[in-house]
Design a protein around this motif. Structure first.
Motif, PDB file in Angstrom:
ATOM      1  N   GLN A 146      35.647  52.539  35.175  1.00 25.95           N
ATOM      2  CA  GLN A 146      36.412  51.381  35.657  1.00 25.95           C
ATOM      3  C   GLN A 146      35.793  50.097  35.118  1.00 25.95           C
ATOM      4  O   GLN A 146      36.492  49.168  34.738  1.00 25.95           O
ATOM      5  N   SER A 161      51.566  58.668  35.939  1.00 26.96           N
ATOM      6  CA  SER A 161      51.846  57.454  36.712  1.00 26.96           C
ATOM      7  C   SER A 161      51.536  56.162  35.943  1.00 26.96           C
ATOM      8  O   SER A 161      51.671  55.067  36.477  1.00 26.96           O
ATOM      9  N   SER A 216      53.145  52.472  37.211  1.00 26.21           N
ATOM     10  CA  SER A 216      52.231  51.504  37.807  1.00 26.21           C
ATOM     11  C   SER A 216      52.281  50.180  37.041  1.00 26.21           C
ATOM     12  O   SER A 216      52.286  49.108  37.645  1.00 26.21           O
ATOM     13  N   LEU A 274      37.737  47.515  32.776  1.00 25.75           N
ATOM     14  CA  LEU A 274      37.963  46.140  33.186  1.00 25.75           C
ATOM     15  C   LEU A 274      37.393  45.158  32.168  1.00 25.75           C
ATOM     16  O   LEU A 274      37.999  44.131  31.879  1.00 25.75           O
ATOM     17  N   SER A 297      44.624  51.105  40.508  1.00 31.11           N
ATOM     18  CA  SER A 297      43.709  50.434  39.581  1.00 31.11           C
ATOM     19  C   SER A 297      44.427  50.036  38.297  1.00 31.11           C
ATOM     20  O   SER A 297      44.084  49.029  37.670  1.00 31.11           O
ATOM     21  N   THR A 298      45.441  50.802  37.900  1.00 28.95           N
ATOM     22  CA  THR A 298      46.200  50.409  36.716  1.00 28.95           C
ATOM     23  C   THR A 298      46.997  49.130  37.002  1.00 28.95           C
ATOM     24  O   THR A 298      47.002  48.201  36.185  1.00 28.95           O
ATOM     25  N   VAL A 299      47.628  49.071  38.184  1.00 31.01           N
ATOM     26  CA  VAL A 299      48.328  47.841  38.564  1.00 31.01           C
ATOM     27  C   VAL A 299      47.331  46.675  38.565  1.00 31.01           C
ATOM     28  O   VAL A 299      47.581  45.614  37.984  1.00 31.01           O
ATOM     29  N   HIS A 343      44.039  55.957  40.650  1.00 28.41           N
ATOM     30  CA  HIS A 343      44.638  55.826  39.317  1.00 28.41           C
ATOM     31  C   HIS A 343      45.795  54.837  39.292  1.00 28.41           C
ATOM     32  O   HIS A 343      45.888  53.993  38.407  1.00 28.41           O
ATOM     33  N   PHE A 344      46.674  54.967  40.288  1.00 29.64           N
ATOM     34  CA  PHE A 344      47.862  54.113  40.302  1.00 29.64           C
ATOM     35  C   PHE A 344      47.478  52.651  40.585  1.00 29.64           C
ATOM     36  O   PHE A 344      47.767  51.755  39.793  1.00 29.64           O
ATOM     37  N   ASP A 404      39.741  45.161  29.324  1.00 30.24           N
ATOM     38  CA  ASP A 404      40.947  44.414  29.670  1.00 30.24           C
ATOM     39  C   ASP A 404      40.717  42.918  29.485  1.00 30.24           C
ATOM     40  O   ASP A 404      41.586  42.186  29.038  1.00 30.24           O
ATOM     41  N   PHE A 412      42.957  51.887  45.396  1.00 36.34           N
ATOM     42  CA  PHE A 412      42.597  51.556  44.019  1.00 36.34           C
ATOM     43  C   PHE A 412      42.238  52.822  43.228  1.00 36.34           C
ATOM     44  O   PHE A 412      41.275  52.862  42.484  1.00 36.34           O
ATOM     45  N   ARG A 441      44.430  46.300  37.049  1.00 33.77           N
ATOM     46  CA  ARG A 441      43.955  45.936  35.707  1.00 33.77           C
ATOM     47  C   ARG A 441      45.025  45.153  34.957  1.00 33.77           C
ATOM     48  O   ARG A 441      44.734  44.167  34.288  1.00 33.77           O
ATOM     49  N   PHE A 442      46.277  45.616  35.069  1.00 29.73           N
ATOM     50  CA  PHE A 442      47.364  44.918  34.374  1.00 29.73           C
ATOM     51  C   PHE A 442      47.521  43.495  34.923  1.00 29.73           C
ATOM     52  O   PHE A 442      47.660  42.537  34.160  1.00 29.73           O
ATOM     53  N   PHE A 461      50.138  46.385  26.925  1.00 29.43           N
ATOM     54  CA  PHE A 461      49.067  46.920  27.767  1.00 29.43           C
ATOM     55  C   PHE A 461      49.015  48.441  27.675  1.00 29.43           C
ATOM     56  O   PHE A 461      47.946  49.032  27.561  1.00 29.43           O
TER      57      PHE A 461
END
Lengths: 212, 212
Positions: free
Chosen positions: A185, A124, A128, A189, B18-20, B15-16, A192, B13, B22-23, A153
């Motif tokens: 996480q 995913s 995502s 973060l 949290s990736t959104v 896997h899916f 990131d 939040f 973070r991005f 990214f």
């Protein structure tokens, strides 16, 4: 020129595997397919695919499908455990085969890195991030710029994955608790933020200036 | 300029989601998060996120999180049924909110289209196609060309999804048997062939000549 029909094997033709197969076929590459859904196998044969029916982790089935002389195998079984098993079998019996591996998530990916695999696709991750691209576009960002940032990214996230995978061996690797997920996480973060800082023009100029 | 921190809500939040998240954060957009994992909520708060703890399908929680004045909501709950429920709740109680929807697979996506949703992201679509890009590259195709073809393929697949979704109402919509799935694969593969033909230079020139 390699016979591409012989060169590529797809194990598992569910949603993930069939999308890969359709994309390859639309680009002239006809893969050999291994699948254990008998109805699907019948149809795929009618449509001109080379298909082998059965459990893709069986060495004799892989052998019949040409795993001994193929170039690469796409491991796309829906069940993550069986997909992982397949990687083991292929590495042991067909070491010349390059493996392109579907992974469920980050933890699956860590295990695959431990097995020495390098072409790992968390299922995913891309979707995502591309949802995020459309959100940025909706908020007024340019689509082109947002798409480039998405590619950066993903590349960066894959590098972070390998780094974090190595680091986790320094701790007790058998504890995968909620606490660990939270620490992860937190790490991601902060990384990131570093990534965002590095990308900003000011930071980039600072970098350049140091080099000069 | 809209306050982006207030404007975007992410429900779920894992896997899916949290990736959104973070991005988006790496690109300066701090979303408000709804999540029902209390440990994760504590951490995210410490890291400066605006987080609401609880069941994201609850109208009062959505209200507190600012759903009434937000611009868009990303529905990314891991459980597909609860994610679908959330879409219903949001459409009913917060009709001004644009919904960006995670979908498990093609069948989930059909249901979401029936509900009138349009920003739908099948969770493994992009990753499977990008695995295909790397395979094409491995077989000697140029990375740039393969990436462009991937983008075309995803756009085309999304259009086919909407078309096939409408068509399925002509048949009995409650039968979702293996047979249907096979017919679908058959349709998709024929459509892909059409797509491949249309893309080939010869077909394109033929098309051009007819127009001339």
């Amino acid at each position: 020129m390699i016979d591409e029909q012989q060169g590529v094997i797809i194990a598992g033709f569910g949603h993930f595997g069939s999308t890969v197969g359709r994309f390859l076929r639309a680009n002239g590459v006809k893969a050999t397919i291994l699948d254990n859904d008998s109805d699907r196998v019948d149809l795929l044969r009618k449509m001109g695919f080379k298909v082998f029916y059965g459990d893709a982790t069986r060495v004799d089935l892989l052998e019949s499908a040409g795993a001994g002389r193929a170039r690469l195998l796409i491991s796309a079984i829906d069940d993550p455990e069986r997909n992982m098993e397949l990687a083991d079998v292929v590495k042991k019996h067909f070491p010349q085969l390059k493996i392109f591996m579907r992974a469920k998530n980050r933890y699956d990916a860590y295990e695959l890195i431990d097995k020495g695999l390098s072409h790992i696709y968390r299922e995913s991750l891309h979707s995502s991030v591309y949802l995020g691209v459309d959100v940025l576009h909706e908020l007024g960002h340019r689509k082109y710029t947002a798409t480039r940032k998405a590619m950066d990214f993903i590349r960066y996230d894959q590098e972070a994955l390998e780094k974090l995978s190595r680091e986790r061996h320094e701790k007790d690797r058998y504890i995968l608790s909620v606490k660990n997920e939270i620490e992860l996480q937190e790490r991601l973060l902060s990384e990131d933020q570093l990534f965002a800082d590095l990308r900003s023009d000011t930071a980039w100029d600072g970098e350049r200036r140091k080099e000069d």
